[in-house]
Write a protein that holds these residues in place. Structure first.
Motif, PDB file in Angstrom:
ATOM      1  N   ILE A 157       0.840  -1.211   0.000  1.00  0.00           N
ATOM      2  CA  ILE A 157       0.000   0.000   0.000  1.00  0.00           C
ATOM      3  C   ILE A 157       0.875   1.261   0.000  1.00  0.00           C
ATOM      4  N   VAL A 158       1.951   1.248   0.813  1.00  0.00           N
ATOM      5  CA  VAL A 158       2.854   2.413   0.872  1.00  0.00           C
ATOM      6  C   VAL A 158       3.516   2.638  -0.482  1.00  0.00           C
ATOM      7  N   GLU A 159       3.899   1.540  -1.144  1.00  0.00           N
ATOM      8  CA  GLU A 159       4.575   1.667  -2.441  1.00  0.00           C
ATOM      9  C   GLU A 159       3.633   2.225  -3.515  1.00  0.00           C
ATOM     10  N   ILE A 160       2.386   1.748  -3.535  1.00  0.00           N
ATOM     11  CA  ILE A 160       1.431   2.203  -4.561  1.00  0.00           C
ATOM     12  C   ILE A 160       0.946   3.623  -4.267  1.00  0.00           C
ATOM     13  N   GLY A 161       0.663   3.912  -2.993  1.00  0.00           N
ATOM     14  CA  GLY A 161       0.172   5.230  -2.626  1.00  0.00           C
ATOM     15  C   GLY A 161      -1.304   5.412  -2.967  1.00  0.00           C
ATOM     16  N   PHE A 162      -1.792   6.648  -2.790  1.00  0.00           N
ATOM     17  CA  PHE A 162      -3.222   6.932  -2.991  1.00  0.00           C
ATOM     18  C   PHE A 162      -3.446   8.011  -4.054  1.00  0.00           C
ATOM     19  N   ASP A 163      -2.510   8.066  -5.015  1.00  0.00           N
ATOM     20  CA  ASP A 163      -2.643   9.085  -6.054  1.00  0.00           C
ATOM     21  C   ASP A 163      -3.909   8.879  -6.888  1.00  0.00           C
ATOM     22  N   GLY A 182      -6.731   7.592  -5.767  1.00  0.00           N
ATOM     23  CA  GLY A 182      -7.893   7.489  -4.900  1.00  0.00           C
ATOM     24  C   GLY A 182      -7.695   6.449  -3.808  1.00  0.00           C
ATOM     25  N   LEU A 183      -8.497   6.582  -2.735  1.00  0.00           N
ATOM     26  CA  LEU A 183      -8.342   5.703  -1.567  1.00  0.00           C
ATOM     27  C   LEU A 183      -8.634   4.242  -1.901  1.00  0.00           C
ATOM     28  N   ILE A 184      -9.783   3.979  -2.534  1.00  0.00           N
ATOM     29  CA  ILE A 184     -10.184   2.601  -2.812  1.00  0.00           C
ATOM     30  C   ILE A 184      -9.211   1.941  -3.793  1.00  0.00           C
ATOM     31  N   GLU A 185      -8.878   2.670  -4.868  1.00  0.00           N
ATOM     32  CA  GLU A 185      -7.959   2.113  -5.857  1.00  0.00           C
ATOM     33  C   GLU A 185      -6.579   1.851  -5.248  1.00  0.00           C
ATOM     34  N   GLY A 186      -6.133   2.807  -4.420  1.00  0.00           N
ATOM     35  CA  GLY A 186      -4.824   2.642  -3.776  1.00  0.00           C
ATOM     36  C   GLY A 186      -4.776   1.433  -2.865  1.00  0.00           C
ATOM     37  N   LEU A 187      -5.842   1.266  -2.065  1.00  0.00           N
ATOM     38  CA  LEU A 187      -5.905   0.107  -1.170  1.00  0.00           C
ATOM     39  C   LEU A 187      -5.940  -1.201  -1.966  1.00  0.00           C
ATOM     40  N   THR A 188      -6.762  -1.225  -3.010  1.00  0.00           N
ATOM     41  CA  THR A 188      -6.907  -2.450  -3.808  1.00  0.00           C
ATOM     42  C   THR A 188      -5.597  -2.831  -4.481  1.00  0.00           C
ATOM     43  N   GLU A 189      -4.969  -1.869  -5.150  1.00  0.00           N
ATOM     44  CA  GLU A 189      -3.717  -2.155  -5.843  1.00  0.00           C
ATOM     45  C   GLU A 189      -2.581  -2.430  -4.855  1.00  0.00           C
ATOM     46  N   GLY A 190      -2.609  -1.704  -3.721  1.00  0.00           N
ATOM     47  CA  GLY A 190      -1.566  -1.914  -2.709  1.00  0.00           C
ATOM     48  C   GLY A 190      -1.630  -3.303  -2.100  1.00  0.00           C
ATOM     49  N   ILE A 191      -2.836  -3.760  -1.766  1.00  0.00           N
ATOM     50  CA  ILE A 191      -3.003  -5.104  -1.209  1.00  0.00           C
ATOM     51  C   ILE A 191      -2.551  -6.151  -2.224  1.00  0.00           C
ATOM     52  N   SER A 192      -2.940  -5.945  -3.492  1.00  0.00           N
ATOM     53  CA  SER A 192      -2.531  -6.879  -4.548  1.00  0.00           C
ATOM     54  C   SER A 192      -1.015  -6.906  -4.701  1.00  0.00           C
ATOM     55  N   GLU A 193      -0.386  -5.722  -4.653  1.00  0.00           N
ATOM     56  CA  GLU A 193       1.069  -5.629  -4.758  1.00  0.00           C
ATOM     57  C   GLU A 193       1.752  -6.310  -3.565  1.00  0.00           C
ATOM     58  N   GLY A 194       1.214  -6.086  -2.364  1.00  0.00           N
ATOM     59  CA  GLY A 194       1.804  -6.692  -1.172  1.00  0.00           C
ATOM     60  C   GLY A 194       1.706  -8.206  -1.177  1.00  0.00           C
ATOM     61  N   LEU A 195       0.559  -8.717  -1.615  1.00  0.00           N
ATOM     62  CA  LEU A 195       0.368 -10.174  -1.642  1.00  0.00           C
ATOM     63  C   LEU A 195       1.186 -10.841  -2.736  1.00  0.00           C
ATOM     64  N   SER A 196       1.522 -10.075  -3.779  1.00  0.00           N
ATOM     65  CA  SER A 196       2.253 -10.673  -4.904  1.00  0.00           C
ATOM     66  C   SER A 196       3.647 -11.137  -4.508  1.00  0.00           C
TER      67      SER A 196
END
Length: 453
Positions: free
Chosen positions: A37-43, A45-59
């Motif tokens: 989540i920290v790497e992706i950030g919230f540029d 939007g909040l929902i998109e940032g959380l979704t992509e961040g969680i996906s990135e972290g789990l990868s």
């Protein structure tokens, strides 16, 4: 800093009593997601940032199955369940009882003799069984009543038993050395060979301490009056040899096959299992129920070790991904003074302090992998560094409040023996271990080890 925060979060959870393997796995998963989540950030939007961040972290956990498979296929670690099985079988044969009885009467007529015999039996048990809990309990049940009967100082008696029972952590075949061999990627046989003289040096230091204490304070470790019913001194020596030779023969077969290059530690552990079963048959204590019970105990301990290893693998992966290893390396490489000695002293102090709170398996799989690359950069001999860590980890079995040897002994001592007396008794032996460890740090050549690669 996410990796550093993750490390301290794990320690806090462990202190609260959460299971080790699940703690490291859960914390790794949580902080892996946070890192994503920290790497992706919230540029976006909040929902998109959380979704992509969680996906990135789990990868980053995509390769975990392959790492687990490599652990399962590791032939070095196969020695762990077999050496545990060997130790449990030998413990159930009554080997400790026979050794303690014979050695106690052999050395009992000198001041401190029963304590010295306890150290010597602890050495033999360490080299033949390596199971700390079994050694401490056996000597606590058999040796402590004898020392109490003859008015030994209670803290001295308890400290001697605890310290002697933990010798299996440094004297081969040691589970700690097998684990460190896997972490350092060095032959376990090299660690076994290098650990012999430091282990025997520690034994000699224990005996010298007991002799000095009993000489200057005669009432702390009095001699046992001669028992005519035991026969002549020669008969006692012969009986002691009869009790010692079987276990000594097994030690020579197991360690001798490794040192001579005939067998690997994994292969020699199989030899040890066979030898332990044959000794059980010779002592007329063999039964299928005993084998079944020993097998179950071996599986339980091995499952614990491998469960921690899987959790530690996830932890180290996230720690490295978040840059925690770079922060630690930068800190270690900028310590004041000679960088090699400063690094060794700081790591020994850190491991010693961590040993007050967490187990040797967690330290081996969580802390040591962070330190190994730094040691390689400093041209430190990995065998020497591993032996230093092994001796340091042995101390963790004695240090209050969570020293396992203290709990093992407290479980079998009479109610009249207070916990504070056990704590007081182990303190001199902790100082002895630290002294021998410092000797190994500054003068490794005494023990036949080089400090550089």
């Amino acid at each position: 800093m996410i990796g550093i925060i993750m490390f301290f979060a794990s320690l806090v959870m462990l202190l609260y009593g959460f299971p080790v393997a699940f703690t490291f796995a859960a914390v790794s998963l949580l902080f892996g997601v946070i890192a994503g989540i920290v790497e992706i950030g919230f540029d976006d939007g909040l929902i998109e940032g959380l979704t992509e961040g969680i996906s990135e972290g789990l990868s980053m956990f995509d390769f975990m199955p392959y790492r687990i498979m490599s652990i399962m296929e590791n032939t070095v670690l196969m020695a762990i369940p077999m050496f545990i099985f060997m130790g449990i079988i030998l413990q159930k044969t009554g080997l400790a009882e026979k050794l303690l009885e014979s050695m106690g009467f052999l050395f009992g007529e000198i001041r401190g003799g029963v304590a010295i015999s306890t150290v010597l039996v602890g050495t033999l048990l360490a080299a033949s069984t390596g199971v700390v809990g079994a050694s401490v309990v056996a000597m606590g049940v058999i040796s402590l009543p004898v020392m109490m009967k003859y008015k030994y100082n209670t803290p001295l008696a308890c400290g001697t038993i605890c310290a002697s029972g933990t010798l299996g952590q440094i004297i081969p075949p040691s589970i700690v050395l097998i684990i460190l061999g896997d972490v350092f990627r060095v032959p376990v046989g090299d660690l076994f060979s290098a650990a012999v003289w430091p282990g025997l040096g520690l034994v000699a230091a224990y005996i010298i301490f007991i002799l000095i204490v009993s000489y200057f304070k005669k009432d702390m470790a009095p001699a046992i009056p001669k028992d005519p019913s035991r026969g002549s001194k020669m008969k006692q020596v012969i009986k002691a040899l009869i009790d010692i030779i079987p276990s000594l023969t097994l030690i020579l077969f197991v360690l001798g096959s490794i040192f001579a290059g005939i067998a690997t530690p994994t292969e020699s552990s199989a030899i040890g299992c066979l030898g332990a079963v044959l000794l059980a048959v010779a002592y007329r204590s063999f039964s299928l129920d005993m084998v079944k019970e020993a097998a179950f105990e071996s599986v339980k301990v091995t499952s614990m070790v491998f469960g921690i290893l899987i959790g530690a693998t996830a932890f180290s992966m996230v720690f490295t991904y978040t840059g925690g290893d770079e922060i630690v390396e930068h800190f270690m490489m900028n310590l004041p003074g000679d960088e090699k000695i400063a690094f060794i002293l700081f790591t020994m102090l850190a491991i010693f302090i961590l040993g007050f709170f967490i187990d040797f398996v967690e330290i081996s799989y969580i802390i040591v992998p962070i330190l190994v690359p730094i040691a390689m950069n400093l041209d430190i001999n990995p065998v020497w560094f591993a032996i230093l860590i092994a001796m340091n980890l042995q101390t963790s079995f004695l240090t209050p409040p969570f020293g396992f040897a203290l709990f093992y002994l407290k479980g079998v001592v009479p109610d009249s023996v207070r916990t504070v007396e056990i704590y007081k008794g182990v303190l001199p032996f902790i100082f002895i271990q630290v002294a021998v460890l410092l000797l190994l740090v500054f003068y490794p050549e005494i023990f036949g080890i080089s400090s550089s690669m």
